[in-house]
Design an enzyme around this catalytic site. Structure first.
Site, PDB file in Angstrom:
ATOM      1  N   LYS A 130      16.744 -10.815  17.432  1.00 47.36           N
ATOM      2  CA  LYS A 130      16.704  -9.591  18.229  1.00 47.36           C
ATOM      3  C   LYS A 130      15.429  -8.820  17.917  1.00 47.36           C
ATOM      4  O   LYS A 130      15.117  -8.536  16.756  1.00 47.36           O
ATOM      5  CB  LYS A 130      17.930  -8.733  17.920  1.00 47.36           C
ATOM      6  N   LYS A 189      20.874   8.273  21.180  1.00 40.51           N
ATOM      7  CA  LYS A 189      21.407   8.508  19.842  1.00 40.51           C
ATOM      8  C   LYS A 189      21.184   9.970  19.480  1.00 40.51           C
ATOM      9  O   LYS A 189      20.082  10.493  19.633  1.00 40.51           O
ATOM     10  CB  LYS A 189      20.704   7.602  18.824  1.00 40.51           C
ATOM     11  N   ASP A 229      15.348  -2.044  14.152  1.00 41.95           N
ATOM     12  CA  ASP A 229      16.187  -2.788  15.098  1.00 41.95           C
ATOM     13  C   ASP A 229      15.550  -4.101  15.544  1.00 41.95           C
ATOM     14  O   ASP A 229      16.125  -4.811  16.351  1.00 41.95           O
ATOM     15  CB  ASP A 229      16.516  -1.916  16.316  1.00 41.95           C
ATOM     16  N   ARG A 248      22.325  -6.968  22.582  1.00 47.18           N
ATOM     17  CA  ARG A 248      23.047  -8.137  23.108  1.00 47.18           C
ATOM     18  C   ARG A 248      22.553  -8.519  24.497  1.00 47.18           C
ATOM     19  O   ARG A 248      22.648  -9.679  24.888  1.00 47.18           O
ATOM     20  CB  ARG A 248      24.552  -7.860  23.097  1.00 47.18           C
TER      21      ARG A 248
END
Length: 492
Positions: free
Chosen positions: A260, A272, A284, A347
């Site tokens: 990812k 967020k 991330d 995802r």
């Protein structure tokens, strides 16, 4: 720093500092240790008594030896219970010794630790990994680096014979871990989708790998609607990175590692909020960082395995072009996805990357991602989650992780939980209910791998350490580069 293994006994070694490992509750000096203590004028026994050194795992003690000695300092490191000794015990001991040596400005160091399972090569590799990783210090963004002291110049691993190949292997793996650490630690204004592609290009150029970088238009032609839906709000162009290592001879197997690559995650329009850790969202892309780190290590180790390293790199930002909650995206396998949360973007990028990986005709696919906070709630910060559709791949990964000293726990692939992802207007939603959130995330990804044996690693917790632990310093850890390399090498 030169690290080498020798047959030199600890009784005969000379240099700045000698480090000796002692087991818990086994600190009575016998045999050659008693002779060494006599040679050093009782320094060892005195150090054990004065510091009440018990040999517990992680403990250490150091003292200066009297003038005229061939050894300037003695370092003791605790190994814990003898029956619990494993390669990671040695990795941690090597790290503890290296930090002590650095603190005491030692230039030449001898290390005497036990051999695990009669395997001096694995022993030398583990100790070297601990030293290399513990001494890594990232000063790139400081105007005046803190690391100004004397450098450790030479380390000898005593009683292990010539282990040049094992030490070289440790250095290669360490370089991959350090690359992953520095990618994760760098801020989002330094590590962007563009710079990730440039890093892949540098690896390809230095080690002779092939590289394909798909631009937005290329991804559109392949129908990567899920990936591009995430990317559409950012002013940074997305980069779909495909780096390939091929051995010179016939490959024993063909693997894909998919990481990812969200270089910053604002959460999108489901932004967020304060206190949500948005300032840490440079991490991330931890999956992509480890994927590139593994590529760098494997390119140096040259196994007889073909490996494809893949990352759909982008930012998840907010703008007038951002995807909305409620939008429907179509992935490259034709599956439609109702986006009920723009903050579940990783995802979506992985979905198209997995479809791409399977089309390569590989024998197995492993994806890794800082995917869910739910996995941290379930397993804490030190253990990653593992899901797999194939028992062999799961067993291989668990064995590789044990060898590497990284922790995973296999989680259930509970198909019933996919009910929580069902959408009345699309094939699925991108998030389910809060309960079992890391499981439903894995089940979402499963929809994009048809037949190839596949495993998903949720590494959200272990990619970052708040404090020093073992060979990890505070900050980015480079997790799970060592496991990925061990997995690739396991049948090479």
């Amino acid at each position: 720093m030169d690290i080498r293994a020798t047959d030199t006994p600890r009784l005969e070694w000379t240099g700045d500092a000698l480090a000796v490992g002692l087991f818990e509750e086994a600190t009575t000096l016998t045999d050659d240790l008693a002779q060494l203590d006599e040679k050093l004028g009782g320094t060892l026994k005195e150090l054990i008594e004065e510091t009440e050194f018990k040999g517990s795992a992680g403990s250490s003690a150091v003292t200066r030896v009297g003038a005229g000695s061939s050894i300037r300092k003695i370092i003791l490191v605790g190994l814990g219970k003898p029956d619990a000794l494993n390669l990671d015990s040695l990795r941690r001991a090597g790290a503890a010794i290296a930090r002590t040596a650095k603190q005491h400005k030692i230039k030449t160091l001898g290390i005497s630790l036990p051999v695990v399972k009669d395997d001096p090569a694995a022993t030398a590799q583990a100790i070297t990994e601990g030293i290399v990783l513990a001494l890594h210090q990232d000063n790139r963004f400081k105007s005046e680096p803190e690391d100004k002291g004397a450098k450790l110049e030479q380390v000898e691993l005593l009683g292990l014979g010539n282990q040049e190949a094992a030490i070289s292997r440790a250095h290669a793996i360490g370089s991959g871990v350090i690359l992953a650490r520095e990618l994760v630690a760098a801020p989002a204004n330094v590590v962007t989708p563009i710079s990730l592609a440039e890093t892949a290009e540098a690896i390809a150029s230095e080690y002779g790998l092939s590289l394909e970088v798909l631009e937005r238009e290329d991804c559109e032609k392949l129908g990567m609607g899920a990936f591009l839906g995430v990317a559409q709000a950012s002013e940074m162009p997305p980069k779909f990175i495909h780096l390939t290592y091929k051995p010179q001879g016939t490959a024993k197997r063909k693997l894909a590692i998919v990481g990812k690559g969200l270089t910053f995650d604002s959460g999108g329009l489901n932004i967020k909020g304060a206190g949500s850790g948005i300032e840490t969202m440079k991490m991330d892309m931890g999956g992509a960082a480890a994927t590139l780190g593994a590529a760098k290590a494997i390119a140096q180790l040259k196994p007889d395995v073909e490996v494809h390293f893949i990352s759909a790199a982008t930012e998840n930002m907010i703008s007038g072009t951002a995807m909305h909650p409620g939008d429907i995206l179509t992935a490259s396998n034709g599956k439609t996805i109702e986006v009920n949360n723009t903050d579940a973007e990783g995802r979506l990028t992985l979905a198209d990357a997995l479809v791409f990986a399977e089309k390569l005709g590989v024998d197995a696919i492993v994806d890794l991602a800082t995917l869910t906070g739910a996995c941290i709630i379930a397993l804490g910060n030190d253990i990653a989650g593992l899901w797999a559709t194939d028992d062999t791949v799961a067993s291989q990964l668990k064995a590789a992780a044990e060898q590497a000293g990284e922790k995973f726990w296999q989680m259930p692939m509970e198909d019933k939980y996919f009910d929580g992802l069902k959408s009345p207007i699309a094939d699925m939603k991108n998030t389910g209910p809060r309960a079992g959130g890391s499981i439903t995330a894995a089940l979402f990804l499963k929809q994009f791998v048809k037949e190839t044996p596949w495993a998903h690693l949720d590494v959200a917790g272990p990619v970052w350490a708040d404090k020093e632990d073992g060979c990890n310093n505070a900050g980015a850890t480079g997790f799970p580069v060592r496991t990925l390399v061990s997995w690739v090498l396991s049948d090479a």
